[in-house]
Design an enzyme around this catalytic site. Structure first.
Site, PDB file in Angstrom:
ATOM      1  N   PHE A  75       0.871  -1.177   0.000  1.00 48.85           N
ATOM      2  CA  PHE A  75       0.000   0.000   0.000  1.00 48.85           C
ATOM      3  C   PHE A  75       0.915   1.237   0.000  1.00 48.85           C
ATOM      4  O   PHE A  75       0.730   2.168   0.777  1.00 48.85           O
ATOM      5  CB  PHE A  75      -0.912   0.047   1.233  1.00 48.85           C
ATOM      6  CG  PHE A  75      -1.771  -1.169   1.447  1.00 48.85           C
ATOM      7  CD1 PHE A  75      -2.980  -1.328   0.766  1.00 48.85           C
ATOM      8  CD2 PHE A  75      -1.390  -2.151   2.353  1.00 48.85           C
ATOM      9  CE1 PHE A  75      -3.780  -2.439   1.004  1.00 48.85           C
ATOM     10  CE2 PHE A  75      -2.182  -3.267   2.583  1.00 48.85           C
ATOM     11  CZ  PHE A  75      -3.377  -3.410   1.902  1.00 48.85           C
ATOM     12  N   ASP A  97       1.263  -1.417  -4.873  1.00 49.28           N
ATOM     13  CA  ASP A  97       0.081  -0.556  -4.782  1.00 49.28           C
ATOM     14  C   ASP A  97      -0.870  -0.902  -5.914  1.00 49.28           C
ATOM     15  O   ASP A  97      -0.450  -1.448  -6.950  1.00 49.28           O
ATOM     16  CB  ASP A  97       0.465   0.923  -4.856  1.00 49.28           C
ATOM     17  CG  ASP A  97      -0.602   1.824  -4.245  1.00 49.28           C
ATOM     18  OD1 ASP A  97      -0.554   2.057  -3.019  1.00 49.28           O
ATOM     19  OD2 ASP A  97      -1.481   2.286  -4.991  1.00 49.28           O
ATOM     20  N   ALA A 126      -3.187  -5.597  -2.989  1.00 51.76           N
ATOM     21  CA  ALA A 126      -2.147  -5.853  -1.992  1.00 51.76           C
ATOM     22  C   ALA A 126      -2.295  -7.221  -1.342  1.00 51.76           C
ATOM     23  O   ALA A 126      -1.291  -7.919  -1.114  1.00 51.76           O
ATOM     24  CB  ALA A 126      -2.170  -4.758  -0.924  1.00 51.76           C
ATOM     25  N   ASP A 146       0.766   0.112   4.971  1.00 52.40           N
ATOM     26  CA  ASP A 146       0.096   1.370   5.319  1.00 52.40           C
ATOM     27  C   ASP A 146      -1.176   1.493   4.475  1.00 52.40           C
ATOM     28  O   ASP A 146      -1.224   2.290   3.534  1.00 52.40           O
ATOM     29  CB  ASP A 146       1.049   2.540   5.076  1.00 52.40           C
ATOM     30  CG  ASP A 146       0.466   3.878   5.517  1.00 52.40           C
ATOM     31  OD1 ASP A 146      -0.564   3.876   6.212  1.00 52.40           O
ATOM     32  OD2 ASP A 146       1.049   4.919   5.158  1.00 52.40           O
ATOM     33  N   CYS A 186      -5.195   4.394   9.521  1.00 55.12           N
ATOM     34  CA  CYS A 186      -5.674   5.777   9.576  1.00 55.12           C
ATOM     35  C   CYS A 186      -7.184   5.812   9.831  1.00 55.12           C
ATOM     36  O   CYS A 186      -7.851   6.782   9.505  1.00 55.12           O
ATOM     37  CB  CYS A 186      -5.319   6.536   8.300  1.00 55.12           C
ATOM     38  SG  CYS A 186      -5.973   5.810   6.792  1.00 55.12           S
TER      39      CYS A 186
END
Length: 242
Positions: A75, A97, A126, A146, A186
């Site tokens: 990622f 990615d 991924a 990530d 996130c």
């Protein structure tokens, strides 16, 4: 540039709005220096602002581990962790990615950062790519994942935590003995305790044992408002696998 597109406006019933408030729009990706690496950010069409500047303290910690190591950045977007590792003399860097434009910018950044370091860009899902690499017997001394927000809302939290657990399980299988695994989230709906627990479950289900050596968040330009839990959205965990 004001970009009023996105999930939040849809939830509020607002129309998309995209216009120049001040200045001018660059004709192509702009060069950004960060932690000794060179990135290229597409501020007009790239994800969010074209680069994840909030991750820079975490890039720096991982960068300090990277010298002489083989690195897999999953990622990767425009090469955030991978290029930081390259700037500190990683032996090789592989970025994975789903976006070819993002990978093309990562490749440009790799040349600008340290052209002599072997660099590979792999386009694909991924999860699929990690499974394929494991099937080929590939391992790396430093693996970073990530991903985008798997739990952007409370309604998606449980499914998101299962996705983070799966990421940890697949990524753990690619870490060489004694290597390092970095996992990020996130998702503000999945707090640090839940994210850490999901990551540890995934590592365990890969048959690995781990020591947690670092816990990080966003840089100081993204402060955590004490009355707004959503502002504590970014979590980065670094494990040493045994």
């Amino acid at each position: 540039m004001v970009n009023g597109a996105g999930r939040a406006r849809v939830l509020e019933g607002l129309d998309d709005a995209r216009f120049m408030a001040l200045g001018y729009m660059p004709a192509e990706a702009i060069e950004v220096a960060m932690n000794g690496a060179v990135y290229f950010a597409d501020v007009a069409e790239g994800q969010k602002t074209g680069i994840f500047y909030d991750q820079r303290p975490n890039h720096k910690f991982v960068q300090d581990l990277a010298q002489g190591k083989s690195v897999l950045d999953v990622f990767s977007h425009v090469g955030g962790f991978g290029l930081a590792a390259m700037a500190n003399g990683a032996a090789s860097v592989t970025c994975v990615d789903g976006s070819q434009p993002a990978l093309s910018l990562a490749s440009r950044g790799a040349v600008a950062t340290r052209a002599e370091t072997p660099f590979e860009a792999i386009k694909g899902d991924a999860f699929d790519v990690m499974g394929e690499l494991a099937g080929q017997g590939k391992t790396y001394e430093l693996v970073i994942c990530d991903p985008p927000a798997f739990a952007p809302q409370k309604a998606a939290r449980e499914a998101g935590l299962r996705a983070y657990e799966r990421v940890a399980r697949l990524a753990s299988a690619l870490v060489a003995e004694g290597g390092y695994l970095t996992l990020c989230s996130c998702s503000h709906a999945a707090d640090l305790d839940r994210f850490r627990a999901a990551s540890i479950r995934g590592i365990g289900r890969a048959g690995q044992q781990a020591q947690l050596i670092y816990t990080g968040g966003a840089g100081p330009d993204h402060p955590h408002h004490m009355a707004l839990a959503e502002s504590s959205y970014l979590k980065t965990l670094v494990f040493r696998l045994q």
